[in-house]
Design a protein around this motif. Structure first.
Motif, PDB file in Angstrom:
ATOM      1  N   LEU A  67       0.918  -1.031  -0.107  1.00  0.00           N
ATOM      2  CA  LEU A  67       0.049  -0.159  -0.209  1.00  0.00           C
ATOM      3  C   LEU A  67       0.966   1.292  -0.048  1.00  0.00           C
ATOM      4  N   LYS A  68       0.845   2.131  -0.797  1.00  0.00           N
ATOM      5  CA  LYS A  68       1.599   3.264  -1.187  1.00  0.00           C
ATOM      6  C   LYS A  68       0.996   4.459  -1.192  1.00  0.00           C
ATOM      7  N   GLY A  69       1.544   5.307  -0.345  1.00  0.00           N
ATOM      8  CA  GLY A  69       1.057   6.881  -0.368  1.00  0.00           C
ATOM      9  C   GLY A  69       1.697   7.554  -1.642  1.00  0.00           C
ATOM     10  N   PRO A  70       1.107   8.833  -1.720  1.00  0.00           N
ATOM     11  CA  PRO A  70       1.674   9.374  -2.963  1.00  0.00           C
ATOM     12  C   PRO A  70       2.902   9.913  -3.083  1.00  0.00           C
ATOM     13  N   LEU A  71       3.853   9.877  -4.202  1.00  0.00           N
ATOM     14  CA  LEU A  71       5.072  10.191  -4.153  1.00  0.00           C
ATOM     15  C   LEU A  71       5.392  11.661  -5.129  1.00  0.00           C
ATOM     16  N   THR A  72       6.026  12.669  -4.539  1.00  0.00           N
ATOM     17  CA  THR A  72       6.336  13.656  -5.396  1.00  0.00           C
ATOM     18  C   THR A  72       7.219  13.630  -6.265  1.00  0.00           C
ATOM     19  N   THR A  73       6.834  13.682  -7.700  1.00  0.00           N
ATOM     20  CA  THR A  73       7.772  13.616  -8.787  1.00  0.00           C
ATOM     21  C   THR A  73       8.342  15.003  -9.338  1.00  0.00           C
ATOM     22  N   PRO A  74       9.475  15.434  -9.313  1.00  0.00           N
ATOM     23  CA  PRO A  74       9.804  16.774  -9.730  1.00  0.00           C
ATOM     24  C   PRO A  74       9.470  17.113 -11.231  1.00  0.00           C
ATOM     25  N   VAL A  82       9.410   7.534  -9.155  1.00  0.00           N
ATOM     26  CA  VAL A  82       9.230   6.539  -8.695  1.00  0.00           C
ATOM     27  C   VAL A  82       8.154   5.583  -8.928  1.00  0.00           C
ATOM     28  N   ASN A  83       7.110   6.244  -9.043  1.00  0.00           N
ATOM     29  CA  ASN A  83       6.022   5.430  -9.415  1.00  0.00           C
ATOM     30  C   ASN A  83       5.979   4.450 -10.802  1.00  0.00           C
ATOM     31  N   VAL A  84       6.652   5.212 -11.758  1.00  0.00           N
ATOM     32  CA  VAL A  84       6.884   4.433 -12.906  1.00  0.00           C
ATOM     33  C   VAL A  84       8.148   3.366 -12.674  1.00  0.00           C
ATOM     34  N   LEU A 247     -10.776  13.929  -6.457  1.00  0.00           N
ATOM     35  CA  LEU A 247      -9.783  12.805  -6.324  1.00  0.00           C
ATOM     36  C   LEU A 247      -9.733  11.999  -4.782  1.00  0.00           C
ATOM     37  N   GLY A 248     -10.577  12.846  -3.915  1.00  0.00           N
ATOM     38  CA  GLY A 248     -10.244  12.338  -2.525  1.00  0.00           C
ATOM     39  C   GLY A 248     -11.149  11.128  -2.404  1.00  0.00           C
ATOM     40  N   LEU A 249     -11.666  10.559  -3.682  1.00  0.00           N
ATOM     41  CA  LEU A 249     -12.791   9.448  -3.300  1.00  0.00           C
ATOM     42  C   LEU A 249     -12.322   8.250  -4.475  1.00  0.00           C
ATOM     43  N   PHE A 262      -1.245  -1.011  -4.178  1.00  0.00           N
ATOM     44  CA  PHE A 262      -2.455  -0.203  -4.115  1.00  0.00           C
ATOM     45  C   PHE A 262      -2.146   1.185  -3.819  1.00  0.00           C
ATOM     46  N   GLU A 263      -2.921   2.096  -4.259  1.00  0.00           N
ATOM     47  CA  GLU A 263      -2.463   3.440  -4.105  1.00  0.00           C
ATOM     48  C   GLU A 263      -3.885   4.505  -4.135  1.00  0.00           C
ATOM     49  N   ALA A 264      -3.955   5.944  -3.759  1.00  0.00           N
ATOM     50  CA  ALA A 264      -4.751   6.558  -4.200  1.00  0.00           C
ATOM     51  C   ALA A 264      -4.515   7.154  -5.470  1.00  0.00           C
ATOM     52  N   VAL A 265      -5.448   7.812  -6.437  1.00  0.00           N
ATOM     53  CA  VAL A 265      -5.310   8.212  -7.892  1.00  0.00           C
ATOM     54  C   VAL A 265      -4.712   9.596  -7.538  1.00  0.00           C
ATOM     55  N   HIS A 266      -4.938  10.079  -6.465  1.00  0.00           N
ATOM     56  CA  HIS A 266      -4.135  11.522  -6.320  1.00  0.00           C
ATOM     57  C   HIS A 266      -2.931  11.462  -6.110  1.00  0.00           C
ATOM     58  N   GLY A 267      -2.115  12.643  -6.104  1.00  0.00           N
ATOM     59  CA  GLY A 267      -0.657  12.860  -5.598  1.00  0.00           C
ATOM     60  C   GLY A 267      -0.622  13.294  -4.114  1.00  0.00           C
ATOM     61  N   SER A 268       0.660  13.964  -4.015  1.00  0.00           N
ATOM     62  CA  SER A 268       1.138  14.054  -2.854  1.00  0.00           C
ATOM     63  C   SER A 268       0.335  15.536  -2.170  1.00  0.00           C
ATOM     64  N   ALA A 269      -0.332  16.062  -2.859  1.00  0.00           N
ATOM     65  CA  ALA A 269      -1.101  17.520  -2.568  1.00  0.00           C
ATOM     66  C   ALA A 269      -0.106  18.400  -1.894  1.00  0.00           C
ATOM     67  N   PRO A 270       1.033  18.981  -2.411  1.00  0.00           N
ATOM     68  CA  PRO A 270       1.743  19.586  -1.635  1.00  0.00           C
ATOM     69  C   PRO A 270       1.024  21.024  -1.033  1.00  0.00           C
ATOM     70  N   ASP A 271       0.060  21.664  -1.755  1.00  0.00           N
ATOM     71  CA  ASP A 271      -0.457  22.696  -1.408  1.00  0.00           C
ATOM     72  C   ASP A 271      -1.415  22.764   0.031  1.00  0.00           C
ATOM     73  N   ALA A 278      -6.274  16.560   4.508  1.00  0.00           N
ATOM     74  CA  ALA A 278      -6.664  15.793   3.623  1.00  0.00           C
ATOM     75  C   ALA A 278      -7.557  14.720   3.837  1.00  0.00           C
ATOM     76  N   ASN A 279      -8.431  14.442   2.882  1.00  0.00           N
ATOM     77  CA  ASN A 279      -9.206  13.508   2.801  1.00  0.00           C
ATOM     78  C   ASN A 279      -8.860  11.971   2.675  1.00  0.00           C
ATOM     79  N   PRO A 280      -8.626  10.972   3.487  1.00  0.00           N
ATOM     80  CA  PRO A 280      -8.177   9.658   3.547  1.00  0.00           C
ATOM     81  C   PRO A 280      -8.714   8.900   2.841  1.00  0.00           C
TER      82      PRO A 280
HETATM   83  P1  NAI Z   1      -2.421  16.149  -6.658  1.00  0.00           P
HETATM   84  O1  NAI Z   1      -3.374  14.986  -6.902  1.00  0.00           O
HETATM   85  O2  NAI Z   1      -1.308  15.769  -5.517  1.00  0.00           O
HETATM   86  O3  NAI Z   1      -3.507  17.521  -5.946  1.00  0.00           O
HETATM   87  C1  NAI Z   1      -4.435  17.912  -7.065  1.00  0.00           C
HETATM   88  C2  NAI Z   1      -5.286  18.766  -6.166  1.00  0.00           C
HETATM   89  O4  NAI Z   1      -6.157  18.088  -5.639  1.00  0.00           O
HETATM   90  C3  NAI Z   1      -4.537  19.669  -5.112  1.00  0.00           C
HETATM   91  O5  NAI Z   1      -5.462  20.839  -5.004  1.00  0.00           O
HETATM   92  C4  NAI Z   1      -4.738  18.673  -4.006  1.00  0.00           C
HETATM   93  O6  NAI Z   1      -5.020  19.548  -2.751  1.00  0.00           O
HETATM   94  C5  NAI Z   1      -5.999  18.139  -4.019  1.00  0.00           C
HETATM   95  N1  NAI Z   1      -6.071  16.858  -3.496  1.00  0.00           N
HETATM   96  C6  NAI Z   1      -5.539  15.830  -3.889  1.00  0.00           C
HETATM   97  N2  NAI Z   1      -5.531  14.684  -3.054  1.00  0.00           N
HETATM   98  C7  NAI Z   1      -6.479  14.952  -2.071  1.00  0.00           C
HETATM   99  C8  NAI Z   1      -7.064  14.738  -0.800  1.00  0.00           C
HETATM  100  N3  NAI Z   1      -6.667  13.220  -0.530  1.00  0.00           N
HETATM  101  N4  NAI Z   1      -7.580  15.246  -0.114  1.00  0.00           N
HETATM  102  C9  NAI Z   1      -8.018  16.503  -0.363  1.00  0.00           C
HETATM  103  N5  NAI Z   1      -7.549  17.296  -1.667  1.00  0.00           N
HETATM  104  C10 NAI Z   1      -6.806  16.407  -2.255  1.00  0.00           C
HETATM  105  O7  NAI Z   1      -1.859  16.399  -8.057  1.00  0.00           O
HETATM  106  P2  NAI Z   1      -0.484  17.427  -8.291  1.00  0.00           P
HETATM  107  O8  NAI Z   1      -0.733  18.812  -7.520  1.00  0.00           O
HETATM  108  O9  NAI Z   1      -0.608  17.570  -9.844  1.00  0.00           O
HETATM  109  O10 NAI Z   1       0.798  16.541  -7.780  1.00  0.00           O
HETATM  110  C11 NAI Z   1       1.536  16.792  -6.516  1.00  0.00           C
HETATM  111  C12 NAI Z   1       2.516  15.793  -6.682  1.00  0.00           C
HETATM  112  O11 NAI Z   1       1.858  14.488  -6.490  1.00  0.00           O
HETATM  113  C13 NAI Z   1       3.488  15.993  -8.188  1.00  0.00           C
HETATM  114  O12 NAI Z   1       4.785  15.793  -7.594  1.00  0.00           O
HETATM  115  C14 NAI Z   1       3.020  14.642  -8.695  1.00  0.00           C
HETATM  116  O13 NAI Z   1       3.999  14.060  -9.569  1.00  0.00           O
HETATM  117  C15 NAI Z   1       2.714  13.543  -7.503  1.00  0.00           C
HETATM  118  N6  NAI Z   1       1.860  12.720  -7.987  1.00  0.00           N
HETATM  119  C16 NAI Z   1       2.043  11.527  -7.517  1.00  0.00           C
HETATM  120  C17 NAI Z   1       0.872  10.447  -7.827  1.00  0.00           C
HETATM  121  C18 NAI Z   1       1.303   9.141  -7.016  1.00  0.00           C
HETATM  122  O14 NAI Z   1       2.194   8.907  -6.347  1.00  0.00           O
HETATM  123  N7  NAI Z   1       0.548   8.054  -7.566  1.00  0.00           N
HETATM  124  C19 NAI Z   1      -0.166  10.599  -8.816  1.00  0.00           C
HETATM  125  C20 NAI Z   1      -0.219  11.855  -9.033  1.00  0.00           C
HETATM  126  C21 NAI Z   1       0.524  13.012  -8.798  1.00  0.00           C
END
Ligand code: NAI
Length: 339
Positions: A67-74, A82-84, A247-249, A262-271, A278-280
């Motif tokens: 089970l993998k959390g999101p990983l930031t990719t520059p 790292v995902n690829v 993406l939170g769902l 297994f992972e969420a579709v979303h990324g690391s949401a640095p914002d 964050a929605n788990p």
């Molecule tokens: P992102 O999915 O991290 O964020 C997009 C938007 O959705 C942001 O506004 C964020 O705050 C919101 N969001 C995402 N997940 C959320 C959650 N669980 N709860 C509430 N809000 C949520 O996409 P972004 O910003 O394009 O990518 C950030 C980093 O994540 C990049 O370095 C990217 O390469 C990486 N990434 C990693 C993935 C993985 O590890 N499977 C998949 C997609 C992106």
């Protein structure tokens, strides 16, 4: 039953916060998994000098389940995704991304689409480089992606078999064979070759990716299982996540012959990282797919039910779903519903 060894990668950004939620929920359920925590991503560069340490790869080789959390990719330069790398290392050829309505009353109701994305080839496996012209070192950018007939067969077979096993009625092959005649024409050809084997059980049709994107917005209910190439699958899976509230769902599973991650579709949401908002749910729903994969469907259904009740019956909403609940409140509500 003996605990099932499984690798747990907290990841970057919001990863550790939402992984904490998964750990708490699994503790409350009586976890069937014995977690081995392993580093990867930006955080692993700081601690191990490597975004994908050998110890993490060894752990997944041993457990075959992660089970993998999101990983930031520059973006642009920096280290490779790292995902690829993980997908390539463990030949995780199928990326399953189901989008199912959990909270009714949104923009669309009763959505139930599974997107099957080819995970190893296409433009994600492309050889990329720049060509200099004059004093501009990056005057022309090249990318040479490829799809193999064997790879197309493997993923389209997986989509049809998934449809049969899950009582699905139709597989839609999505391509751009009118323009990328070779790169995605081969994908469509394989779909058409394979469809007769499933006649009477699963129907097959096809869509050009741009038309598919529009139709997903106008009438998503016409779709059942979608199978497509790597880049199109990445884009369309975010689109279908939008149909069910964002993406939170949206959970995902990377399936290979020798491992599953297994992972969420979303990324690391640095914002929003580090703010406890964050929605788990997406990572929790991914852990439900992991339970299903381990044959523990009852536990998967139990957890899905608790998540649904927390959001729907108790009205708990994280910020991405228009509410004020933080990661902790959402987690506590789900744990209460498991009780
Ligand atoms: P992102 O999915 O991290 O964020 C997009 C938007 O959705 C942001 O506004 C964020 O705050 C919101 N969001 C995402 N997940 C959320 C959650 N669980 N709860 C509430 N809000 C949520 O996409 P972004 O910003 O394009 O990518 C950030 C980093 O994540 C990049 O370095 C990217 O390469 C990486 N990434 C990693 C993935 C993985 O590890 N499977 C998949 C997609 C992106």
């Amino acid at each position: 039953m003996a605990p099932i060894p499984a690798t747990l990668i907290p990841g970057d950004g919001i990863g550790p916060e939402i992984m904490q939620s998964v750990i708490a929920v699994f503790e409350a359920m009586g976890s069937p998994f014995a977690w081995e925590t392993a580093p990867a991503g930006l955080g692993a560069i700081a601690t191990h000098g490597d975004p994908l340490p050998a110890s993490t790869l060894d752990s997944i080789r041993r457990t075959k389940l992660a089970l993998k959390g999101p990983l930031t990719t520059p973006v642009g330069g920096g280290f490779k995704s790292v995902n690829v790398e993980l997908r390539r290392e463990f030949e995780l050829f199928a990326n399953m991304r189901p989008a199912t309505t959990l909270i009714p009353g949104g923009r669309y109701d009763d959505i139930d689409i599974t997107l099957v994305r080819e995970n190893l080839d296409g433009f994600y496996a492309a050889f990329e480089h720049y060509m200099p012209v004059g004093d501009d070192h990056k005057a022309v950018a090249f990318s040479a992606g490829f799809n193999t007939r064997a790879g197309c067969r493997r993923i389209i077979r997986h989509a049809f078999e998934y449809a049969v096993a899950n009582g699905r009625k139709k597989v839609t092959v999505v391509h751009k064979a009118n323009i990328l005649k070779a790169l995605t024409g081969i994908f469509l050809d394989v779909g058409r070759e394979m469809a007769p084997e499933y006649e009477g059980r699963v129907a097959m049709d096809d869509r050009i990716v741009d038309a598919c994107a529009m139709q997903l917005v106008l009438n998503p209910w016409q779709f059942d299982v979608i199978v497509t190439t790597n880049l199109f699958g990445d884009i369309l899976s975010d689109l279908i996540a939008g149909l069910i509230g964002g993406l939170g769902l949206a959970p995902g599973a990377n399936i290979g012959a020798n491992a599953a991650i297994f992972e969420a579709v979303h990324g690391s949401a640095p914002d929003i990282a580090g703010r406890g908002v964050a929605n788990p749910a997406a990572l929790l729903l991914a852990s439900c797919l992991m339970l299903d994969h381990a044959g523990l469907h009852d536990q998967g259904d139990r957890l899905r039910g608790a998540i649904r009740h927390a959001f729907v019956s108790d009205g708990v909403r994280s910020r991405d779903l228009g509410g004020n609940a933080g990661t902790k409140e959402v987690t506590e509500a789900i744990v209460r519903r498991l009780g």
